[in-house]
Design a protein around this motif. Structure first.
Motif, PDB file in Angstrom:
ATOM      1  N   LEU A 102       0.693  -1.356  -0.054  1.00 37.90           N
ATOM      2  CA  LEU A 102       0.162  -0.123   0.017  1.00 37.90           C
ATOM      3  C   LEU A 102       1.046   1.299  -0.069  1.00 37.90           C
ATOM      4  CD1 LEU A 102      -3.142  -0.855   2.537  1.00 37.90           C
ATOM      5  CD2 LEU A 102      -2.445  -0.665  -0.237  1.00 37.90           C
ATOM      6  N   GLY A 103       2.126   1.412   0.609  1.00 39.94           N
ATOM      7  CA  GLY A 103       3.082   2.584   0.286  1.00 39.94           C
ATOM      8  C   GLY A 103       3.156   2.486  -0.876  1.00 39.94           C
ATOM      9  N   ILE A 106      -8.825  -1.964  -2.507  1.00 47.01           N
ATOM     10  CA  ILE A 106      -8.111  -3.104  -1.603  1.00 47.01           C
ATOM     11  C   ILE A 106      -7.621  -2.529  -0.408  1.00 47.01           C
ATOM     12  CG2 ILE A 106      -5.264  -3.336  -1.740  1.00 47.01           C
ATOM     13  CD1 ILE A 106      -5.196  -1.830  -4.878  1.00 47.01           C
ATOM     14  N   LEU A 107      -7.775  -1.685   0.485  1.00 45.02           N
ATOM     15  CA  LEU A 107      -7.431  -1.378   2.315  1.00 45.02           C
ATOM     16  C   LEU A 107      -8.944  -1.518   1.907  1.00 45.02           C
ATOM     17  CD1 LEU A 107      -6.188   0.269   3.374  1.00 45.02           C
ATOM     18  CD2 LEU A 107      -6.947   1.800   3.420  1.00 45.02           C
ATOM     19  N   TYR A 125      -5.506  -4.267  -7.243  1.00 44.33           N
ATOM     20  CA  TYR A 125      -4.044  -3.967  -6.788  1.00 44.33           C
ATOM     21  C   TYR A 125      -3.326  -3.780  -8.877  1.00 44.33           C
ATOM     22  CZ  TYR A 125       0.560  -2.342  -6.214  1.00 44.33           C
ATOM     23  OH  TYR A 125       1.841  -1.539  -5.780  1.00 44.33           O
ATOM     24  N   THR A 126      -3.296  -4.258  -9.859  1.00 41.84           N
ATOM     25  CA  THR A 126      -3.167  -4.474 -10.710  1.00 41.84           C
ATOM     26  C   THR A 126      -3.510  -3.758 -11.670  1.00 41.84           C
ATOM     27  OG1 THR A 126      -4.228  -6.559 -11.539  1.00 41.84           O
ATOM     28  CG2 THR A 126      -1.775  -6.229 -10.373  1.00 41.84           C
ATOM     29  N   ALA A 127      -5.309  -2.867 -11.129  1.00 41.16           N
ATOM     30  CA  ALA A 127      -5.950  -2.267 -11.935  1.00 41.16           C
ATOM     31  C   ALA A 127      -5.383  -1.097 -11.395  1.00 41.16           C
ATOM     32  CB  ALA A 127      -7.554  -2.336 -11.530  1.00 41.16           C
ATOM     33  N   PHE A 182       3.081  -5.746  -7.310  1.00 45.39           N
ATOM     34  CA  PHE A 182       2.846  -6.787  -6.337  1.00 45.39           C
ATOM     35  C   PHE A 182       3.466  -8.008  -6.222  1.00 45.39           C
ATOM     36  CE2 PHE A 182      -0.204 -10.052  -5.240  1.00 45.39           C
ATOM     37  CZ  PHE A 182      -1.355 -10.127  -4.980  1.00 45.39           C
ATOM     38  N   ALA A 183       4.430  -8.504  -7.123  1.00 47.38           N
ATOM     39  CA  ALA A 183       5.119  -9.978  -6.995  1.00 47.38           C
ATOM     40  C   ALA A 183       6.431  -9.749  -6.553  1.00 47.38           C
ATOM     41  CB  ALA A 183       5.361 -10.475  -8.345  1.00 47.38           C
ATOM     42  N   ALA A 184       6.587  -8.598  -6.371  1.00 51.37           N
ATOM     43  CA  ALA A 184       8.723  -8.214  -5.659  1.00 51.37           C
ATOM     44  C   ALA A 184       7.649  -7.976  -3.791  1.00 51.37           C
ATOM     45  CB  ALA A 184       9.059  -7.164  -5.712  1.00 51.37           C
ATOM     46  N   LEU A 185       6.789  -7.379  -3.913  1.00 55.70           N
ATOM     47  CA  LEU A 185       6.338  -7.013  -2.180  1.00 55.70           C
ATOM     48  C   LEU A 185       5.348  -7.897  -1.831  1.00 55.70           C
ATOM     49  CD1 LEU A 185       5.620  -3.071  -2.847  1.00 55.70           C
ATOM     50  CD2 LEU A 185       8.327  -4.600  -2.246  1.00 55.70           C
ATOM     51  N   TYR A 186       4.357  -8.597  -2.186  1.00 57.27           N
ATOM     52  CA  TYR A 186       3.246  -9.696  -1.219  1.00 57.27           C
ATOM     53  C   TYR A 186       3.601 -10.730  -1.787  1.00 57.27           C
ATOM     54  CZ  TYR A 186      -1.206 -10.600  -0.760  1.00 57.27           C
ATOM     55  OH  TYR A 186      -2.445 -10.982  -0.043  1.00 57.27           O
TER      56      TYR A 186
END
Length: 63
Positions: free
Chosen positions: A3-4, A20-21, A35-37, A57-61
């Motif tokens: 989210l940051g 998302i939130l 998220y990807t929207a 998304f891949a790196a952070l989630y």
């Protein structure tokens, strides 16, 4: 952290109003689609922004 990154790129107002939130607050962690929207610039869909969201998304989630 995810989210940051979105708040940095889109602004905190976007994150505060986002689905998302809301989903995360309910405990639902299935946020990939939402998220990807977030890949529009001046109202138009951008392939590079979509690719950035996929990478973030891949790196952070996903671990």
């Amino acid at each position: 952290m995810l989210l940051g990154a979105l708040a940095y790129n889109c602004g905190p107002g976007v994150v505060n109003k986002s689905s998302i939130l809301k989903k995360l607050r309910r405990g639902d962690r299935n946020i990939f689609k939402e998220y990807t929207a977030h890949c529009r610039y001046k109202g138009k869909w951008h392939k590079q922004l979509h690719q950035r969201r996929l990478t973030e998304f891949a790196a952070l989630y996903v671990r």
